[in-house]
Write a protein that holds these residues in place. Structure first.
Motif, PDB file in Angstrom:
ATOM      1  N   VAL A   1      24.687  -8.629  40.008  1.00  0.00           N
ATOM      2  CA  VAL A   1      24.215  -7.862  39.175  1.00  0.00           C
ATOM      3  C   VAL A   1      25.150  -6.692  38.827  1.00  0.00           C
ATOM      4  CG1 VAL A   1      21.936  -6.061  39.076  1.00  0.00           C
ATOM      5  CG2 VAL A   1      21.255  -8.211  40.075  1.00  0.00           C
ATOM      6  N   VAL A   2      24.948  -6.134  37.541  1.00  0.00           N
ATOM      7  CA  VAL A   2      26.139  -4.957  37.036  1.00  0.00           C
ATOM      8  C   VAL A   2      24.555  -3.583  36.627  1.00  0.00           C
ATOM      9  CG1 VAL A   2      28.037  -6.203  36.352  1.00  0.00           C
ATOM     10  CG2 VAL A   2      26.521  -6.313  34.801  1.00  0.00           C
ATOM     11  N   ALA A   3      25.042  -2.894  37.194  1.00  0.00           N
ATOM     12  CA  ALA A   3      24.864  -1.461  36.404  1.00  0.00           C
ATOM     13  C   ALA A   3      25.195  -0.764  35.619  1.00  0.00           C
ATOM     14  CB  ALA A   3      24.184  -1.084  37.667  1.00  0.00           C
ATOM     15  N   VAL A   4      25.338  -0.036  34.730  1.00  0.00           N
ATOM     16  CA  VAL A   4      25.652   0.944  34.290  1.00  0.00           C
ATOM     17  C   VAL A   4      26.708   1.919  34.682  1.00  0.00           C
ATOM     18  CG1 VAL A   4      26.164   3.562  32.681  1.00  0.00           C
ATOM     19  CG2 VAL A   4      24.437   1.815  32.434  1.00  0.00           C
ATOM     20  N   GLY A   5      28.349   1.798  34.895  1.00  0.00           N
ATOM     21  CA  GLY A   5      29.404   2.376  35.852  1.00  0.00           C
ATOM     22  C   GLY A   5      30.046   1.666  36.372  1.00  0.00           C
ATOM     23  N   ASP A   6      29.216  -0.095  36.326  1.00  0.00           N
ATOM     24  CA  ASP A   6      29.844  -0.946  37.023  1.00  0.00           C
ATOM     25  C   ASP A   6      31.260  -1.425  36.351  1.00  0.00           C
ATOM     26  OD1 ASP A   6      28.209  -0.696  39.175  1.00  0.00           O
ATOM     27  OD2 ASP A   6      27.580  -2.121  38.671  1.00  0.00           O
ATOM     28  N   ARG A   7      32.220  -1.661  37.596  1.00  0.00           N
ATOM     29  CA  ARG A   7      33.922  -2.032  36.660  1.00  0.00           C
ATOM     30  C   ARG A   7      32.927  -4.320  36.291  1.00  0.00           C
ATOM     31  NH1 ARG A   7      39.313  -0.909  36.128  1.00  0.00           N
ATOM     32  NH2 ARG A   7      40.528  -2.342  36.081  1.00  0.00           N
ATOM     33  N   VAL A   8      34.195  -4.355  35.223  1.00  0.00           N
ATOM     34  CA  VAL A   8      33.462  -6.329  35.214  1.00  0.00           C
ATOM     35  C   VAL A   8      34.731  -6.261  34.342  1.00  0.00           C
ATOM     36  CG1 VAL A   8      31.229  -5.865  34.290  1.00  0.00           C
ATOM     37  CG2 VAL A   8      32.652  -5.390  32.154  1.00  0.00           C
ATOM     38  N   PHE A   9      35.771  -7.623  34.832  1.00  0.00           N
ATOM     39  CA  PHE A   9      36.314  -7.921  34.729  1.00  0.00           C
ATOM     40  C   PHE A   9      36.952  -9.088  33.594  1.00  0.00           C
ATOM     41  CE2 PHE A   9      36.748  -6.044  38.813  1.00  0.00           C
ATOM     42  CZ  PHE A   9      37.297  -5.849  38.517  1.00  0.00           C
ATOM     43  N   ALA A  10      37.412  -8.861  32.924  1.00  0.00           N
ATOM     44  CA  ALA A  10      37.583 -10.147  31.617  1.00  0.00           C
ATOM     45  C   ALA A  10      37.464 -11.267  31.958  1.00  0.00           C
ATOM     46  CB  ALA A  10      39.379 -10.109  31.028  1.00  0.00           C
ATOM     47  N   GLY A  11      36.917 -12.300  31.298  1.00  0.00           N
ATOM     48  CA  GLY A  11      36.726 -14.024  31.935  1.00  0.00           C
ATOM     49  C   GLY A  11      35.780 -13.569  32.476  1.00  0.00           C
ATOM     50  N   SER A  12      34.801 -13.360  32.920  1.00  0.00           N
ATOM     51  CA  SER A  12      33.887 -12.752  33.447  1.00  0.00           C
ATOM     52  C   SER A  12      32.681 -13.256  32.638  1.00  0.00           C
ATOM     53  CB  SER A  12      32.821 -11.764  34.383  1.00  0.00           C
ATOM     54  OG  SER A  12      34.282 -11.558  35.610  1.00  0.00           O
ATOM     55  N   VAL A  13      31.730 -14.484  32.813  1.00  0.00           N
ATOM     56  CA  VAL A  13      30.413 -14.036  32.246  1.00  0.00           C
ATOM     57  C   VAL A  13      29.199 -13.669  32.230  1.00  0.00           C
ATOM     58  CG1 VAL A  13      29.440 -16.770  30.874  1.00  0.00           C
ATOM     59  CG2 VAL A  13      31.106 -17.110  31.602  1.00  0.00           C
ATOM     60  N   VAL A  14      28.661 -13.069  30.890  1.00  0.00           N
ATOM     61  CA  VAL A  14      27.554 -12.294  31.589  1.00  0.00           C
ATOM     62  C   VAL A  14      26.243 -13.338  30.928  1.00  0.00           C
ATOM     63  CG1 VAL A  14      26.064 -10.843  30.052  1.00  0.00           C
ATOM     64  CG2 VAL A  14      28.265 -10.110  30.414  1.00  0.00           C
ATOM     65  N   SER A  15      25.496 -12.999  31.703  1.00  0.00           N
ATOM     66  CA  SER A  15      23.730 -13.439  32.315  1.00  0.00           C
ATOM     67  C   SER A  15      22.749 -13.337  31.576  1.00  0.00           C
ATOM     68  CB  SER A  15      23.893 -14.745  33.023  1.00  0.00           C
ATOM     69  OG  SER A  15      23.648 -13.521  34.828  1.00  0.00           O
ATOM     70  N   GLU A  16      21.793 -13.322  32.017  1.00  0.00           N
ATOM     71  CA  GLU A  16      20.328 -12.260  32.068  1.00  0.00           C
ATOM     72  C   GLU A  16      19.840 -11.573  30.861  1.00  0.00           C
ATOM     73  OE1 GLU A  16      18.628 -11.963  35.860  1.00  0.00           O
ATOM     74  OE2 GLU A  16      20.476 -13.399  36.636  1.00  0.00           O
ATOM     75  N   ALA A  17      21.237 -10.965  30.357  1.00  0.00           N
ATOM     76  CA  ALA A  17      20.623  -9.511  29.403  1.00  0.00           C
ATOM     77  C   ALA A  17      21.888  -8.903  29.034  1.00  0.00           C
ATOM     78  CB  ALA A  17      20.275  -8.101  30.297  1.00  0.00           C
ATOM     79  N   PRO A  18      22.121  -8.889  27.755  1.00  0.00           N
ATOM     80  CA  PRO A  18      23.191  -8.466  27.288  1.00  0.00           C
ATOM     81  C   PRO A  18      23.840  -7.114  27.785  1.00  0.00           C
ATOM     82  CG  PRO A  18      21.719  -8.424  25.470  1.00  0.00           C
ATOM     83  CD  PRO A  18      20.880  -8.551  27.125  1.00  0.00           C
ATOM     84  N   ILE A  19      24.939  -6.771  28.042  1.00  0.00           N
ATOM     85  CA  ILE A  19      26.001  -5.463  28.700  1.00  0.00           C
ATOM     86  C   ILE A  19      26.721  -4.953  26.943  1.00  0.00           C
ATOM     87  CG2 ILE A  19      25.914  -6.203  30.628  1.00  0.00           C
ATOM     88  CD1 ILE A  19      28.580  -6.759  30.391  1.00  0.00           C
ATOM     89  N   VAL A  20      26.720  -3.927  26.868  1.00  0.00           N
ATOM     90  CA  VAL A  20      27.875  -3.141  26.420  1.00  0.00           C
ATOM     91  C   VAL A  20      29.650  -2.537  27.320  1.00  0.00           C
ATOM     92  CG1 VAL A  20      28.715  -1.012  24.796  1.00  0.00           C
ATOM     93  CG2 VAL A  20      26.255  -2.371  24.616  1.00  0.00           C
ATOM     94  N   VAL A  21      30.327  -2.857  26.836  1.00  0.00           N
ATOM     95  CA  VAL A  21      31.359  -2.418  28.516  1.00  0.00           C
ATOM     96  C   VAL A  21      32.740  -1.761  27.234  1.00  0.00           C
ATOM     97  CG1 VAL A  21      33.704  -3.849  29.462  1.00  0.00           C
ATOM     98  CG2 VAL A  21      31.183  -5.204  29.153  1.00  0.00           C
ATOM     99  N   GLU A  22      33.045  -0.750  27.730  1.00  0.00           N
ATOM    100  CA  GLU A  22      34.117  -0.140  27.209  1.00  0.00           C
ATOM    101  C   GLU A  22      35.614   0.095  28.057  1.00  0.00           C
ATOM    102  OE1 GLU A  22      35.513   4.838  26.853  1.00  0.00           O
ATOM    103  OE2 GLU A  22      33.271   4.597  26.924  1.00  0.00           O
ATOM    104  N   PRO A  23      36.374  -0.557  27.402  1.00  0.00           N
ATOM    105  CA  PRO A  23      37.625  -0.626  28.138  1.00  0.00           C
ATOM    106  C   PRO A  23      38.400  -0.188  28.762  1.00  0.00           C
ATOM    107  CG  PRO A  23      37.743  -1.622  25.407  1.00  0.00           C
ATOM    108  CD  PRO A  23      36.006  -0.471  25.711  1.00  0.00           C
ATOM    109  N   ALA A  24      38.860  -0.311  29.841  1.00  0.00           N
ATOM    110  CA  ALA A  24      39.309  -0.183  31.049  1.00  0.00           C
ATOM    111  C   ALA A  24      40.913   0.900  30.460  1.00  0.00           C
ATOM    112  CB  ALA A  24      40.436  -0.701  32.329  1.00  0.00           C
ATOM    113  N   GLY A  25      41.305   0.434  29.661  1.00  0.00           N
ATOM    114  CA  GLY A  25      42.572   1.370  28.570  1.00  0.00           C
ATOM    115  C   GLY A  25      43.920   0.475  28.568  1.00  0.00           C
ATOM    116  N   ARG A  26      45.053   0.717  28.946  1.00  0.00           N
ATOM    117  CA  ARG A  26      45.921  -0.066  28.064  1.00  0.00           C
ATOM    118  C   ARG A  26      46.957  -0.502  29.205  1.00  0.00           C
ATOM    119  NH1 ARG A  26      46.845   0.087  23.054  1.00  0.00           N
ATOM    120  NH2 ARG A  26      46.583   2.010  22.104  1.00  0.00           N
ATOM    121  N   GLU A  27      46.519  -1.022  30.580  1.00  0.00           N
ATOM    122  CA  GLU A  27      46.396  -1.584  32.048  1.00  0.00           C
ATOM    123  C   GLU A  27      46.393  -3.086  31.393  1.00  0.00           C
ATOM    124  OE1 GLU A  27      42.458  -1.605  35.206  1.00  0.00           O
ATOM    125  OE2 GLU A  27      43.605   0.957  34.522  1.00  0.00           O
TER     126      GLU A  27
END
Length: 85
Positions: free
Chosen positions: A43-69
């Protein structure tokens, strides 16, 4: 910044490493099974870190990219499939 944020709907893969900045009102879950090869759903909430390639389920989320790393996916691929120079 806000202009770089990505809206990710259930069933879609997150395109970038980053932080959750919005959850669409309900419980959202992110599944990294495809990325890591093991069943890892959380389960994810505002402020949690997420990773490219992971799949979202149950509700949409908005992700702010981590930067150029480099993304977690890029780092895993480089570790297991080094570039033969």
């Amino acid at each position: 910044g806000p202009e770089d944020r990505v809206w990710v709907r259930p069933g879609e893969a997150i395109p970038v490493d980053g932080a959750v900045v919005e959850v669409d009102g309900r419980l959202a879950r992110v599944d990294a099974t495809e990325l890591l090869g093991i069943g890892t759903s959380a389960v994810v909430a505002v402020g949690d870190r997420v990773f490219a390639g992971s799949v979202v389920s149950e509700a949409p989320i908005v992700v702010e990219p981590a930067g150029r790393e480099r993304s977690l996916l890029d780092r895993l691929l480089a570790k297991h499939f080094p570039n033969p120079d």
